[in-house]
Design a protein around this motif. Structure first.
Motif, PDB file in Angstrom:
ATOM      1  N   GLY A  82      38.394  43.431  33.737  1.00 23.77           N
ATOM      2  CA  GLY A  82      38.505  42.306  34.655  1.00 23.77           C
ATOM      3  C   GLY A  82      39.905  42.176  35.230  1.00 23.77           C
ATOM      4  N   LEU A  83      40.913  42.349  34.384  1.00 25.68           N
ATOM      5  CA  LEU A  83      42.299  42.284  34.861  1.00 25.68           C
ATOM      6  C   LEU A  83      42.601  43.422  35.836  1.00 25.68           C
ATOM      7  CD1 LEU A  83      44.058  41.373  31.500  1.00 25.68           C
ATOM      8  CD2 LEU A  83      43.858  39.901  33.514  1.00 25.68           C
ATOM      9  N   TYR A  84      42.042  44.590  35.558  1.00 20.97           N
ATOM     10  CA  TYR A  84      42.234  45.739  36.451  1.00 20.97           C
ATOM     11  C   TYR A  84      41.639  45.459  37.832  1.00 20.97           C
ATOM     12  CZ  TYR A  84      41.183  50.323  38.473  1.00 20.97           C
ATOM     13  OH  TYR A  84      41.055  51.390  39.325  1.00 20.97           O
ATOM     14  N   LEU A  85      40.426  44.936  37.849  1.00 22.02           N
ATOM     15  CA  LEU A  85      39.778  44.645  39.131  1.00 22.02           C
ATOM     16  C   LEU A  85      40.516  43.542  39.892  1.00 22.02           C
ATOM     17  CD1 LEU A  85      36.026  44.794  38.043  1.00 22.02           C
ATOM     18  CD2 LEU A  85      37.302  46.496  39.360  1.00 22.02           C
ATOM     19  N   GLU A  86      40.989  42.530  39.164  1.00 23.94           N
ATOM     20  CA  GLU A  86      41.736  41.463  39.817  1.00 23.94           C
ATOM     21  C   GLU A  86      43.060  41.980  40.371  1.00 23.94           C
ATOM     22  OE1 GLU A  86      41.099  37.911  40.417  1.00 23.94           O
ATOM     23  OE2 GLU A  86      39.232  39.046  40.355  1.00 23.94           O
ATOM     24  N   ALA A  87      43.719  42.863  39.622  1.00 20.02           N
ATOM     25  CA  ALA A  87      44.973  43.441  40.109  1.00 20.02           C
ATOM     26  C   ALA A  87      44.723  44.290  41.355  1.00 20.02           C
ATOM     27  CB  ALA A  87      45.617  44.286  39.009  1.00 20.02           C
ATOM     28  N   GLN A  88      43.637  45.034  41.358  1.00 28.05           N
ATOM     29  CA  GLN A  88      43.288  45.820  42.545  1.00 28.05           C
ATOM     30  C   GLN A  88      43.014  44.913  43.737  1.00 28.05           C
ATOM     31  OE1 GLN A  88      40.037  48.557  41.606  1.00 28.05           O
ATOM     32  NE2 GLN A  88      41.492  50.226  41.891  1.00 28.05           N
TER      33      GLN A  88
END
Length: 243
Positions: free
Chosen positions: A159-165
């Motif tokens: 989830g953090l990866y997708l939000e950072a993207q």
């Protein structure tokens, strides 16, 4: 099944015993405090059997009364848990369909019926409800909390990866992807992203190490892994030659 078998054997034994006594009639005399009590042997056995049956039934009733509060409590707990999981399921389906109002409603109901510390899917419903309502900052905080919990860590990192993207924060996205790839090489999204970041930065040895982990985890087919490895080795050799 075993209890039923024991019950049948007991009934057969009693029937055989009474039949045996019926074929051998007799009388029973009891003298107690100068009083003489006389009865047939069959009557005496019947009275004893009835007394034993009455004691067993009485004990069963007493035991049922003593344990009934616990049984009732267990029943209501199970019913509450079932209603909680039903609400959780409905909420996740609503979140998947983009129904923010229903997801929020089921999220609130689920929290009233289930303990969030014991059911990680409640956190997932939390974050899904926040995302479909556009509350990305709240969703990010929820993902961070999930990343701290060993049971939901990988879900939180994704989830953090997708939000950072989504925010264009490449360094943060790289950090989350590489952390997830190191902890769980079998995750294809993390492995692919981390491998892409490492090759882009020329970290050939780290990329080769990650590729080996992915191959061991079964994420990549051997032939595909061999092709990737050949490309990485060629790129590393070219990089060394240029330097």
């Amino acid at each position: 099944m075993i209890r039923l078998l024991i019950f049948v054997v007991l009934i057969l034994a009693l029937g055989f015993g009474f039949a045996w006594l019926a074929d051998r009639p007799g009388d029973l005399f009891i003298v107690w405090q100068d009083r003489r009590i006389e009865m047939s042997l069959m009557t005496a056995v019947t009275l004893v059997a009835s007394l034993i049956a009455a004691i067993m039934v009485g004990w069963w009733i007493i035991r049922a009364i003593l344990y009934s509060p616990r049984t009732v409590s267990r029943y209501f707990r199970a019913s509450k848990r079932d209603r909680g999981y039903q609400a959780l399921s409905t909420g996740l389906l609503a979140a998947g369909a983009g129904d923010a109002a229903m997801a929020r409603k089921m999220n609130k109901r689920t929290k009233g019926l289930l303990n969030a510390d014991q059911e990680p899917l409640i956190h997932l419903l939390d974050v899904q409800a926040a995302l479909i309502e556009g509350r990305h900052e709240e969703a990010r905080k929820l993902f961070e909390a999930m990343a701290e919990d060993p049971e939901t860590r990988l879900l939180g990192l994704r989830g953090l990866y997708l939000e950072a993207q989504r925010q264009g924060a490449d360094e943060a996205a790289q950090h989350y992807a590489e952390t997830a790839a190191e902890q769980a090489p079998q995750l294809q999204w993390a492995g692919s992203a981390a491998l892409s970041y490492r090759t882009r930065e020329g970290k050939w040895n780290e990329a080769l190490g990650l590729l080996d982990k992915q191959r061991q985890a079964g994420t990549l087919e051997p032939a595909v892994a061999d092709r990737h490895k050949a490309v990485l080795l060629t790129a590393r050799a070219r990089d060394h030659a240029d330097s």
